[in-house]
Scaffold this active site. Structure first.
Site, PDB file in Angstrom:
ATOM      1  N   HIS A  56      34.613  34.401  45.097  1.00 39.27           N
ATOM      2  CA  HIS A  56      34.255  36.041  45.834  1.00 39.27           C
ATOM      3  C   HIS A  56      32.662  35.976  45.282  1.00 39.27           C
ATOM      4  O   HIS A  56      32.016  35.129  44.296  1.00 39.27           O
ATOM      5  CB  HIS A  56      34.897  36.751  45.243  1.00 39.27           C
ATOM      6  CG  HIS A  56      34.934  37.310  43.762  1.00 39.27           C
ATOM      7  ND1 HIS A  56      35.430  36.673  42.831  1.00 39.27           N
ATOM      8  CD2 HIS A  56      34.537  38.240  43.183  1.00 39.27           C
ATOM      9  CE1 HIS A  56      35.160  37.471  41.469  1.00 39.27           C
ATOM     10  NE2 HIS A  56      34.469  38.288  41.870  1.00 39.27           N
ATOM     11  N   HIS A  58      30.561  38.201  43.626  1.00 40.91           N
ATOM     12  CA  HIS A  58      30.233  38.921  42.730  1.00 40.91           C
ATOM     13  C   HIS A  58      29.290  37.869  41.831  1.00 40.91           C
ATOM     14  O   HIS A  58      29.443  36.733  41.662  1.00 40.91           O
ATOM     15  CB  HIS A  58      31.190  39.472  41.804  1.00 40.91           C
ATOM     16  CG  HIS A  58      31.853  40.752  42.425  1.00 40.91           C
ATOM     17  ND1 HIS A  58      33.075  41.304  42.082  1.00 40.91           N
ATOM     18  CD2 HIS A  58      31.460  41.587  43.182  1.00 40.91           C
ATOM     19  CE1 HIS A  58      33.441  42.297  42.643  1.00 40.91           C
ATOM     20  NE2 HIS A  58      32.355  42.516  43.497  1.00 40.91           N
ATOM     21  N   ASP A  60      28.515  37.433  38.754  1.00 40.62           N
ATOM     22  CA  ASP A  60      28.964  36.862  37.624  1.00 40.62           C
ATOM     23  C   ASP A  60      29.916  35.558  37.946  1.00 40.62           C
ATOM     24  O   ASP A  60      30.381  34.904  37.353  1.00 40.62           O
ATOM     25  CB  ASP A  60      29.935  38.046  36.795  1.00 40.62           C
ATOM     26  CG  ASP A  60      31.012  38.286  37.270  1.00 40.62           C
ATOM     27  OD1 ASP A  60      31.022  38.728  38.402  1.00 40.62           O
ATOM     28  OD2 ASP A  60      32.080  38.461  36.628  1.00 40.62           O
ATOM     29  N   HIS A  61      29.992  35.313  39.346  1.00 43.37           N
ATOM     30  CA  HIS A  61      30.764  34.087  39.921  1.00 43.37           C
ATOM     31  C   HIS A  61      29.716  33.309  40.639  1.00 43.37           C
ATOM     32  O   HIS A  61      30.093  32.374  40.954  1.00 43.37           O
ATOM     33  CB  HIS A  61      32.155  34.854  40.738  1.00 43.37           C
ATOM     34  CG  HIS A  61      33.084  35.376  39.719  1.00 43.37           C
ATOM     35  ND1 HIS A  61      34.171  34.913  39.246  1.00 43.37           N
ATOM     36  CD2 HIS A  61      32.964  36.711  39.384  1.00 43.37           C
ATOM     37  CE1 HIS A  61      34.825  35.547  38.647  1.00 43.37           C
ATOM     38  NE2 HIS A  61      34.065  36.858  38.808  1.00 43.37           N
ATOM     39  N   HIS A 114      40.099  43.015  45.434  1.00 44.69           N
ATOM     40  CA  HIS A 114      38.898  43.004  44.586  1.00 44.69           C
ATOM     41  C   HIS A 114      37.693  43.351  45.279  1.00 44.69           C
ATOM     42  O   HIS A 114      36.594  44.077  44.957  1.00 44.69           O
ATOM     43  CB  HIS A 114      38.824  41.758  43.482  1.00 44.69           C
ATOM     44  CG  HIS A 114      37.902  41.763  42.515  1.00 44.69           C
ATOM     45  ND1 HIS A 114      37.561  42.588  41.633  1.00 44.69           N
ATOM     46  CD2 HIS A 114      37.055  40.951  42.344  1.00 44.69           C
ATOM     47  CE1 HIS A 114      36.589  42.420  40.800  1.00 44.69           C
ATOM     48  NE2 HIS A 114      36.079  41.442  41.365  1.00 44.69           N
ATOM     49  N   ASP A 133      39.226  36.686  40.518  1.00 43.41           N
ATOM     50  CA  ASP A 133      39.493  38.156  40.085  1.00 43.41           C
ATOM     51  C   ASP A 133      40.637  38.787  40.787  1.00 43.41           C
ATOM     52  O   ASP A 133      40.478  40.050  40.805  1.00 43.41           O
ATOM     53  CB  ASP A 133      38.023  38.908  40.199  1.00 43.41           C
ATOM     54  CG  ASP A 133      37.196  38.458  38.842  1.00 43.41           C
ATOM     55  OD1 ASP A 133      37.533  37.539  38.138  1.00 43.41           O
ATOM     56  OD2 ASP A 133      35.971  39.089  38.991  1.00 43.41           O
ATOM     57  N   HIS A 171      38.722  35.911  34.043  1.00 37.36           N
ATOM     58  CA  HIS A 171      37.988  36.646  32.937  1.00 37.36           C
ATOM     59  C   HIS A 171      39.281  36.591  31.915  1.00 37.36           C
ATOM     60  O   HIS A 171      40.341  36.446  32.182  1.00 37.36           O
ATOM     61  CB  HIS A 171      37.803  37.885  33.124  1.00 37.36           C
ATOM     62  CG  HIS A 171      36.684  38.257  34.029  1.00 37.36           C
ATOM     63  ND1 HIS A 171      35.443  38.467  33.592  1.00 37.36           N
ATOM     64  CD2 HIS A 171      36.496  38.117  35.553  1.00 37.36           C
ATOM     65  CE1 HIS A 171      34.667  38.641  34.715  1.00 37.36           C
ATOM     66  NE2 HIS A 171      35.345  38.455  35.768  1.00 37.36           N
TER      67      HIS A 171
HETATM   68 FE    FE Z   1      34.276  38.422  37.720  1.00 36.57          FE
HETATM   69 ZN    ZN Z   2      34.513  40.060  40.727  1.00 34.33          ZN
END
Ligand code: FE
Ligand code: ZN
Length: 255
Positions: A56, A58, A60-61, A114, A133, A171
Site C-alpha cells: 500500500h 503509506h 513507511d512502506h 487500511h 497492514d 508491523h
Molecule cells: Fe504501516
Molecule cells: Zn500503512
C-alpha cells in the site's frame, strides 16, 4: 525447497521481508519503507534485489522505492488502483492476478480497509501470506480510508486460507494488540497461551511473526467478531459480526 525468507525490523516496528528463490536467485522485498535496513539484509544474505512487492501507498512502506528501483533496476509490483500515488509501478496488479518472482508463483488479493488500494501477496504452493497492514498478529490495520465493512470482508478473505499458512505482516504490534485482545476476549485460553508466548519472545528481543492463519483465527479478536462471547463482552450481544468488528476497531483506536 527454493523459498527462503529473511525478516528484519526497519525502525522501531516496521518489518522488512526479503523473499528469495534459491533456484534462480530472484529476490523480492515486501514493501520498501527504509533503504538502509534493506541494503543491510541484502548484504548479509548475499541476495540481489530483483523485485519490490508493494502492499500500500503509506510512506513507511514505499519511502525507499525510487532509490532501490534505480540502484537495482528492481521491478515494482503494486496495485494498479494506486498508480496515482505509488511511483514507478512496472507491474500493476489486482485481485486474482498471478505473477512470478523467479520460480515463485504469487497470487494477489485486494484487501481494502487500511487504504482503499491495499493488496496482499500470497504464495499458494508454499502457503505463505504477506498481509501488509491489513492483518496483524492479534490485530488489524487502522481504517484510514476504507469502511469497517470493507476491512471486515478483506480479513475474512485472508482467514479462509489454509490454517497452516504462514502470516507475515507490516508491523511488530503483537504485544499491544494482545493487551487489547485480552480485554475483549478474556475467556479465550488459546489467546492467553499465545500472549504468554508473545511476552516471552518480546522479552528476549525476538519477533512474534510469522504467525499462522490458524493461530490468528483462534486468537485474533478482529477475526472472531462472530463469537458470541466477544459480542457480549463489548455490549454488542446479538449484533451482526460486521457491527461487532466495527465496534472492536473503534475501541482499539481509543485503547
Ligand atoms: Fe504501516
Ligand atoms: Zn500503512
Amino acid at each position: 525447497m527454493s523459498l527462503e525468507i529473511r525478516q528484519f525490523l526497519m525502525g522501531s516496528d516496521n518489518f522488512g521481508v526479503l523473499v528469495h528463490d534459491s533456484e534462480t536467485g530472484a529476490t523480492a522485498s515486501i514493501d520498501a519503507g527504509d533503504e538502509q535496513p534493506i541494503l543491510q539484509a541484502l548484504a548479509q544474505t548475499g541476495w540481489r534485489l530483483t523485485d519490490i512487492l508493494v502492499t500500500h501507498h503509506h510512506d513507511d512502506h514505499i519511502a525507499a522505492l525510487a532509490s532501490l528501483h534505480h540502484k537495482f533496476g528492481a521491478r515494482i509490483v503494486a496495485a494498479g488502483a494506486d498508480s496515482h500515488r505509488i511511483p514507478h509501478i512496472d507491474l500493476a496488479v489486482k485481485e486474482g492476478d498471478e505473477f512470478t518472482v523467479g520460480t515463485l508463483k504469487f497470487g494477489v488479493f485486494d484487501t481494502p480497509g487500511h487504504t482503499v488500494g491495499h493488496i496482499a501477496y500470497h504464495l499458494p504452493k508454499q502457503k505463505v501470506l504477506f498481509a501488509g497492514d491489513t492483518l496483524f498478529s492479534l490485530g488489524c490495520g487502522r481504517l484510514f480510508e476504507g469502511s469497517a465493512e470493507q476491512m471486515y470482508h478483506s480479513l475474512q478473505k485472508l482467514a479462509r486460507l489454509p490454517a497452516e499458512t504462514a502470516l507475515y505482516c507490516g508491523h511488530e504490534y503483537t504485544l499491544s494488540n494482545g493487551r487489547f485482545a485480552m480485554k475483549v476476549d478474556p475467556s479465550n485460553k488459546a489467546l492467553a497461551a499465545r500472549m504468554h508466548d508473545v511476552e516471552t519472545l518480546r522479552a528476549q528481543g525476538q519477533f512474534t511473526l510469522p504467525s499462522t492463519i490458524g493461530r490468528e483465527c483462534d486468537t485474533n479478536p478482529f477475526l472472531r467478531a462472530d463469537q458470541p462471547d466477544i459480542a457480549k463482552t463489548i455490549g454488542m450481544e446479538g449484533q451482526p459480526a460486521v457491527a461487532v468488528f466495527a465496534k472492536l476497531r473503534e475501541m482499539k483506536n481509543k485503547a
